[in-house]
Design a protein around this motif. Structure first.
Motif, mmCIF file in Angstrom:
data_model
loop_
_atom_site.group_PDB
_atom_site.id
_atom_site.type_symbol
_atom_site.label_atom_id
_atom_site.label_comp_id
_atom_site.label_asym_id
_atom_site.label_seq_id
_atom_site.Cartn_x
_atom_site.Cartn_y
_atom_site.Cartn_z
ATOM 1 N N VAL A 7 0.874 -1.168 0.000
ATOM 2 C CA VAL A 7 0.000 0.000 0.000
ATOM 3 C C VAL A 7 0.913 1.220 0.000
ATOM 4 C CG1 VAL A 7 -1.798 1.232 1.257
ATOM 5 C CG2 VAL A 7 -1.746 -1.261 1.285
ATOM 6 N N TYR A 9 1.599 5.442 -0.054
ATOM 7 C CA TYR A 9 1.076 6.745 0.320
ATOM 8 C C TYR A 9 2.109 7.790 -0.064
ATOM 9 C CZ TYR A 9 0.063 10.679 3.493
ATOM 10 O OH TYR A 9 -0.178 11.924 4.023
ATOM 11 N N PHE A 48 -2.697 2.581 9.460
ATOM 12 C CA PHE A 48 -2.997 1.592 8.430
ATOM 13 C C PHE A 48 -4.167 0.729 8.879
ATOM 14 C CE2 PHE A 48 -2.130 -2.606 6.379
ATOM 15 C CZ PHE A 48 -2.465 -2.199 5.098
ATOM 16 N N ASN A 53 -7.185 -2.522 3.971
ATOM 17 C CA ASN A 53 -5.968 -2.241 3.210
ATOM 18 C C ASN A 53 -5.876 -0.785 2.773
ATOM 19 O OD1 ASN A 53 -3.932 -4.091 2.876
ATOM 20 N ND2 ASN A 53 -4.109 -4.035 0.646
ATOM 21 N N ILE A 54 -6.262 0.128 3.670
ATOM 22 C CA ILE A 54 -6.166 1.541 3.305
ATOM 23 C C ILE A 54 -5.427 2.316 4.398
ATOM 24 C CG2 ILE A 54 -8.204 1.693 1.810
ATOM 25 C CD1 ILE A 54 -9.732 2.775 4.276
#
Length: 387
Positions: A7, A9, A48, A53-54
């Motif tokens: 993931v 960012y 998290f 899963n974000i």
């Protein structure tokens, strides 16, 4: 259903300072400090959400300057330290301070993430870690098992042990150690050992690694040319008290037994450029993360020098005594060291990698372009370790 996909960012500013929020053992949370020359710098609080899963983020302002190092109190989720640059009389000075997050930093921000970006709250300054005897602070280290009342700052050629008063609004130097020798000696990084009642410190300066006894503030060992070039980072094995990992500009990662410092126990040469960060997993010490300017993060399985070389926890005595007995017993054959995964989601130098304090199988890495990537230990390996 957990997914092994990373993931990602992106921060809008460059960044090199990353820490897990040590005192937070329920939420998966990391803190990132930015390095912007033009704008107010920020601390990004990265949460998290494992199930979906974000990433959820909150931003706090750090108006003091660009952040080079960040550390989280082991005892208080709201307290952190930063080392930052500020310009004073057209000279750049590296300072350090203890901060508190505002009590309502996350109030309602997840629902409307845009609001927090437009009017972010500011960190509350608790105290500066300044001492007239030294100039530039490279890093601040919290006592690993502590109550959040003791920190060490490495400033130029001084290691200063600070006592933080109640509520951390005041700090006094309780003792200090000084690097002696020729030339402009200065510390680049250090690690407070979690063993021996937290009475030992390891420091890196130039190509050397030194051990210190914090009770007497005296040097207890010195690995003179630990690396061919500058030593960048150190980490202690959380389960084996004499084992220390180091990495540096010679592209190598080395593992040491500090009782016998003539030669490293193991050397890894997987990276093709400077290695900035080395981190043992807190629960499963065979898992080691390394981050490098080659834009890669590497997860290695260093079973042969871990506390679980035969798949179960053993102590150092059992390892040394048991060498002969294990020869006949094939089931006790140690597992082989290997590279588990090479992660290539970054396009710039990866300056930091940290394991989550809440989930031993999850880690974050940060590259200079402000990209934070959250990854998991591959599921197959996780189950092999657990079962």
């Amino acid at each position: 259903m957990e997914d092994d996909a990373p993931v990602i960012y992106g921060l809008e500013f460059q960044a090199r300072a990353l820490t897990a929020q040590t005192a937070e053992t329920d939420a998966i949370r990391f803190l990132v400090g930015t390095q912007s020359l033009k704008f107010d710098n920020q601390i990004h609080i990265i949460d998290f959400d494992d199930e979906n899963n974000i990433i959820n983020k909150n931003v706090l302002l750090h108006q003091a300057g660009e952040i080079w190092h960040i550390g989280a109190s082991p005892a208080d989720k709201a307290v952190l330290t930063t080392c930052y640059n500020k310009t004073s009389d057209s000279r750049v000075v590296s300072c350090a301070a203890v901060w508190r997050m505002p009590s309502d930093w996350d109030a309602g921000n997840h629902e409307s993430p845009d609001d927090s970006a437009h009017n972010p709250q500011t960190l509350e300054l608790l105290c500066h870690l300044v001492d007239s005897a030294h100039g530039n602070t490279a890093c601040v280290l919290w006592e690993p098992m502590g109550d959040g009342k003791r920190v060490i700052s490495l400033a130029d050629n001084h290691a200063l042990l600070w006592d933080l008063q109640e509520s951390s609004t005041q700090a006094t130097v309780s003792s200090r150690a000084t690097l002696e020798g020729k030339g402009q000696l200065k510390f680049t990084s250090g690690k407070w050992s979690p063993h021996h009642n937290c009475s030992q410190l390891a420091t890196a300066s130039d190509t050397a690694i030194r051990g210190w006894d914090l009770r007497s503030m005296s040097q207890i060992y010195c690995i003179e040319n630990a690396h061919g070039q500058l030593v960048r980072d150190l980490d202690f094995n959380p389960n084996r008290q004499y084992y220390l990992a180091s990495c540096g500009d010679d592209c190598k990662v080395k593992f040491w037994d500090i009782r016998n410092i003539q030669e490293p126990v193991k050397t890894l040469e997987q990276h093709s450029h400077w290695v900035w960060s080395v981190r043992y997993n807190h629960s499963h010490d065979q898992l080691v993360l390394t981050a490098s300017s080659d834009s890669r993060l590497i997860l290695s399985n260093m079973v042969s020098i871990s506390s679980e070389p035969f798949g179960h926890l053993v102590d150092d005595e059992e390892l040394s005594e048991g060498e002969d007995n294990h020869q006949d017993d094939k089931s006790k054959e140690p597992l082989k060291d290997s590279v588990v995964s090479t992660y290539e989601e970054h396009e710039d130098s990866v300056y930091a990698a940290e394991w989550s304090s809440a989930d031993p199988w999850l880690f974050a890495s940060l590259s200079y372009d402000g990209r934070l990537v959250i990854n998991r230990v591959p599921r197959a390996l996780k189950y092999r370790i657990l079962l």
